[in-house]
Design a protein around this motif. Structure first.
Motif, PDB file in Angstrom:
ATOM      1  N   THR A  13      30.404  40.652  41.576  1.00  0.00           N
ATOM      2  CA  THR A  13      31.466  40.269  40.635  1.00  0.00           C
ATOM      3  C   THR A  13      32.347  39.190  41.236  1.00  0.00           C
ATOM      4  OG1 THR A  13      31.454  42.500  39.693  1.00  0.00           O
ATOM      5  CG2 THR A  13      33.384  41.139  39.250  1.00  0.00           C
TER       6      THR A  13
ATOM      7  N   TYR B 109      37.855  41.653  36.248  1.00  0.00           N
ATOM      8  CA  TYR B 109      37.064  42.687  36.918  1.00  0.00           C
ATOM      9  C   TYR B 109      36.816  43.859  35.973  1.00  0.00           C
ATOM     10  CZ  TYR B 109      37.226  40.605  41.594  1.00  0.00           C
ATOM     11  OH  TYR B 109      37.038  39.777  42.672  1.00  0.00           O
TER      12      TYR B 109
ATOM     13  N   ALA C 169      34.080  42.873  33.694  1.00  0.00           N
ATOM     14  CA  ALA C 169      32.798  42.959  34.404  1.00  0.00           C
ATOM     15  C   ALA C 169      32.314  44.403  34.447  1.00  0.00           C
ATOM     16  CB  ALA C 169      32.942  42.389  35.813  1.00  0.00           C
ATOM     17  N   ASN C 170      33.242  45.341  34.617  1.00  0.00           N
ATOM     18  CA  ASN C 170      32.873  46.753  34.608  1.00  0.00           C
ATOM     19  C   ASN C 170      32.375  47.197  33.229  1.00  0.00           C
ATOM     20  OD1 ASN C 170      33.394  47.283  37.316  1.00  0.00           O
ATOM     21  ND2 ASN C 170      35.534  47.818  36.953  1.00  0.00           N
TER      22      ASN C 170
ATOM     23  N   LYS D 173      28.764  46.341  33.075  1.00  0.00           N
ATOM     24  CA  LYS D 173      27.989  47.367  33.791  1.00  0.00           C
ATOM     25  C   LYS D 173      27.862  48.628  32.942  1.00  0.00           C
ATOM     26  CE  LYS D 173      29.141  46.165  38.595  1.00  0.00           C
ATOM     27  NZ  LYS D 173      29.730  46.684  39.857  1.00  0.00           N
TER      28      LYS D 173
ATOM     29  N   LEU E 214      28.007  36.857  32.687  1.00  0.00           N
ATOM     30  CA  LEU E 214      29.246  37.310  33.313  1.00  0.00           C
ATOM     31  C   LEU E 214      30.209  36.148  33.535  1.00  0.00           C
ATOM     32  CD1 LEU E 214      30.931  39.525  34.528  1.00  0.00           C
ATOM     33  CD2 LEU E 214      29.538  39.438  36.606  1.00  0.00           C
TER      34      LEU E 214
ATOM     35  N   THR F 290      33.860  35.736  31.572  1.00  0.00           N
ATOM     36  CA  THR F 290      35.036  35.536  32.425  1.00  0.00           C
ATOM     37  C   THR F 290      35.825  34.313  31.973  1.00  0.00           C
ATOM     38  OG1 THR F 290      33.998  36.573  34.344  1.00  0.00           O
ATOM     39  CG2 THR F 290      35.793  35.032  34.774  1.00  0.00           C
TER      40      THR F 290
END
Length: 250
Positions: free
Chosen positions: A91, A113, A116-117, A120, A234, A238
């Protein structure tokens, strides 16, 4: 699949989750469940050379969602063991690529972040939803989103300064997009479900964040991306979140 519950925590929900999870997937490495006293962290997973660790707060471990939370974390472990790009991509690297050359506030980076989680989580829950209760998950998402929408900053009477800082409207809108994406990716609820009204309320509090755009980004994540494809997804999400207004101005 070996699961050991440590720290005097309740074993039943984790062993039950193991039995259900084994019907669709297996883990090569053993799992150690560590029950923590800190209620602020619900669950998180650690990966080591010879085992996984499922950290969970005692409040979560004794809640009605304990088994579902365990299933979700087992799915993260499975994705890690199969070296799925969502769980091997750094990440830090992706955020550096996405934000290089731009000035971004620290809290915004922290929220990247979190996003990004979410990505996942999408891939983990592609496994979870094969065995978990859709009804319980939707109720869980609804409850969390309702609390966040209710916690939005509200101004003083006659002023613009928030009386209570509350939840950040922008990340709440992205969280709403994630919830809808998960629901639509697995066909968990009808379009008239209250979750959609809550998501619309979250979107109205965050005019600079497109609920539909972020929902689309989460829904459209391909099942088996290459490392390059996942890194690009990703990086793109972002930039869309942290630099959205700046990109529009450019």
């Amino acid at each position: 699949m070996e699961v050991r519950v440590q720290d005097g925590g309740p074993a039943a929900p984790f062993l039950s989750a193991r039995d259900v999870f084994e019907t669709v997937c297996d883990l090569e490495l053993p799992v150690r469940v560590q029950v923590r006293e800190n209620p602020d962290e619900r669950t998180w997973t650690g990966h080591y050379d010879d085992h996984h660790v499922l950290n969970i707060s005692r409040r979560a471990a004794t809640s009605a969602m304990a088994r579902e939370l365990a299933l979700h974390e087992f799915a993260h472990m499975a994705r890690y063991e199969e070296s799925h790009p969502s769980h091997t991509q750094s990440t830090d690297e992706a955020l550096f690529l996405g934000l290089a050359g731009n000035s971004v506030e620290r809290h915004k980076v922290a929220q990247c972040y979190q996003i990004a989680n979410h990505m996942k989580d999408i891939y983990a829950d592609d496994i979870t939803m094969r065995v978990a209760s859709a009804e319980k998950l939707v109720s869980f998402l609804e409850s969390g989103l309702a609390a966040a929408v209710a916690d939005q900053p509200r101004p003083f009477r006659g002023g613009l300064v928030p009386a209570n800082p509350g939840a950040d409207p922008d990340i709440t809108a992205v969280n709403a997009a994630f919830a809808l994406a998960l629901v639509e990716r697995h066909d968990l609820a009808d379009p008239d479900h209250r979750l959609y009204d809550l998501a619309a309320a979250a979107a109205s509090d965050a005019p600079d964040v497109s609920l539909e755009e972020f929902k689309g980004r989460f829904v459209s994540l391909v099942d088996d991306p290459t490392e390059s494809e996942y890194r690009k997804a990703l990086v793109d999400v972002t930039r869309a979140f942290a630099l959205g207004r700046q990109q529009a101005a450019d």
